[in-house]
Design an enzyme around this catalytic site. Structure first.
Site, PDB file in Angstrom:
ATOM      1  N   CYS B  44       0.831  -1.207   0.000  1.00 33.44           N
ATOM      2  CA  CYS B  44       0.000   0.000   0.000  1.00 33.44           C
ATOM      3  C   CYS B  44       0.871   1.265   0.000  1.00 33.44           C
ATOM      4  CB  CYS B  44      -0.925  -0.007   1.223  1.00 33.44           C
ATOM      5  SG  CYS B  44      -2.452  -0.955   0.947  1.00 33.44           S
ATOM      6  N   HIS B 167      -1.434  -8.753  -6.830  1.00 32.52           N
ATOM      7  CA  HIS B 167      -0.101  -8.652  -7.445  1.00 32.52           C
ATOM      8  C   HIS B 167       0.158  -9.860  -8.324  1.00 32.52           C
ATOM      9  CE1 HIS B 167       0.337 -11.032  -3.756  1.00 32.52           C
ATOM     10  NE2 HIS B 167       1.368 -11.623  -4.328  1.00 32.52           N
TER      11      HIS B 167
END
Lengths: 339, 339
Positions: B44, B167
């Site tokens: 993040c 991801h």
């Protein structure tokens, strides 16, 4: 009739098991395994009518088929992945190849006890289960269409067990499957190059090294293979060369029952009863006394998840060395260590 | 240094990833993935220091490395399965063979959004992710020791994802892995026998048959392969022959982003957001313009568990026909159907 389809690129075969087919819709409701409920268990005493008619059973007293009183019972799988009705036939579909899914798919119920896992049974009872393995091998090996017999155990829902009551499954299939082809051709190559059985070599090397050895008795070694694909992958290998499991002697069978009970107990006690699979690798049918092949049993605890890298490459990443796994399991035997 | 070990029997290789090694004891406590918590998420904004220094990033404004403001960010895997430090070296250990686990293991963070899965991103953003794939392929393809680059996605803990923030992972490895070897040698054999690329043949056959087709646009088809290994196994194949993904044009890349978004949305919406893996199969490094090989992307929803039969034989039992899966997914597009 289940169907085998060949991957046009890799040449690998896949079974499309229409008999146990799931409608696509059924995947949206995430099925959990049912409650641990004997009242609906088809493998408990008194429920024999819930299975197809039995193939064979061991019992002490005389009994009618499909009634209680058995010690080990063999029945056809109700949703077979292979069917023994029909004929073996290869065919083309457009650019692709397929064949009929001829074979036999049987369930070997380990005992009447709904909850006792294999390692919790007596050595005598495990020996009986192994006798059934041998007897079914011998009976099915006469069928010309069958090329391989694979016996497996799925322990726990996360290892693919859909019924709690402990059981093995036997698959008689019309081809030698890919993994066995690789093992057998690899072992053949090793024999050509070194004049020795690769499994015999491995047993003798590991007994000297001792770092991947877990346990042994007079007839068997238990070890973690050098190129273990998963944490705690464990093999049981007979010390004496024998290519075909079904030729096991009674005394070796008894020794196998003991060492199998020991390692499964060890895994259950020290790794928190993990899900596992085991499978018996032996020679293809109609082939005997192979100098280069050596039957053995592989136990695969399901402690990790195969992810995109493994599935997309078939190169497995193992996060635990077999040496540290072996050390842990050696310690795990404690007082009961076979050494 | 991770180590590759060769199975002395089958010849297959296994990665023993000591850098991410787990102590045997850690398996007894069944690890669950952590809470869905951004405060500890290394992917993040504002947490850039929690990852190793970034390899590259896309951003609109100029920014310092390892600071917020990026749109897609690439970092080394903190627990790499392959290491780019050290030298490539084969060695013997007693009767066995091994090699050093040279390679690169990277993480491609799809966007700053902690929760948005790939299919929930805009087509533009997915296009950026694909641009990163291409750029990292090109950059790593100059390293002589690397023989193959595999890019994969693990979606959901049951597909092996250990971090929630979406991801991809890139692995540059010192060998062509077994599955790709099988694909490439199979495709080579097909080309020798038929004078045609097997993937081109498949695309043209399936576009005629239409029973396993799921969707298409000008540049790509989405289909369920004839020998699907799992329910809803789905391939995206470029219509025009191209062996190397990294040579994809900008307009094809944009078309791929669109069709990838569509099929992943369809799977998530209509199958209850199942775990899945996808992986990009392309030519080995240092090989270009192959006539017989054709890059493609394979999506594997994880709706079933591989059990003892599959693991012990490598013969997969699939309980859903690709024809019924394709029909279900075609209907699943609803209004948004690309056809």
């Amino acid at each position: 009739m289940p169907e085998l389809r060949q991957d046009i690129i890799t040449g690998e075969w896949v079974v499309i098991a229409t008999e146990r087919s799931k409608r696509p819709e059924s995947f949206t409701a995430r099925a959990e395994t049912g409650p641990d409920d004997r009242t609906n268990c088809p493998f408990c005493y008194g429920h024999e009518a819930m299975t197809p008619p039995e193939i064979m059973a061991y019992s002490e007293e005389e009994r009618k088929p499909d009634t209680p009183g058995w010690k080990v019972r063999v029945v056809p799988n109700k949703f077979p992945a292979f069917s023994h009705e029909g004929i073996l036939k290869e065919f083309e579909y457009g650019i692709y190849r397929a064949m009929t899914g001829i074979g036999s798919h049987e369930v070997i119920i380990h005992s009447p006890d709904h909850l006792k896992d294999l390692d919790q049974l007596s050595t005598e009872q495990i020996d009986l289960v192994l006798s059934v393995y041998r007897e079914r091998y011998l009976a099915l090996s006469t069928v010309e269409e069958y090329k391989y017999i694979l016996i497996i155990v799925n322990h726990g829902p996360r290892a693919g067990a859909s019924l709690r009551h402990p059981h093995s499954q036997l698959f008689a299939i019309p081809m030698v499957p890919h993994l066995l082809e690789m093992e057998i051709s690899g072992a053949e190559r090793y024999f050509r190059e070194h004049g020795k059985c690769v499994y015999c070599q491995m047993v003798s090397f590991e007994m000297k090294e001792r770092v991947r050895m877990v346990a042994e008795n007079d007839r068997f070694v238990v070890l973690e293979p050098y190129a273990s694909q998963s944490p705690f992958e464990t093999w049981i290998i007979p010390k004496n060369h024998l290519s075909n499991f079904e030729e096991i002697t009674d005394s070796d069978k008894r020794a196998l029952a003991g060492i199998l009970k020991g390692i499964l107990e060890n895994i259950a006690d020290n790794l928190g009863d993990p899900p596992y699979n085991y499978y018996l690798h032996t020679s293809p049918l109609h082939q005997r006394d192979l100098q280069h092949y050596h039957w053995h049993l592989e136990i695969l605890p399901r402690l990790t998840i195969r992810a995109g890298f493994e599935l997309g490459s078939r190169l497995i990443i193992n996060v635990t060395t077999p040496e540290s796994a072996a050390e842990f399991l050696r310690a795990g035997y404690g007082q009961g260590n076979l050494r």
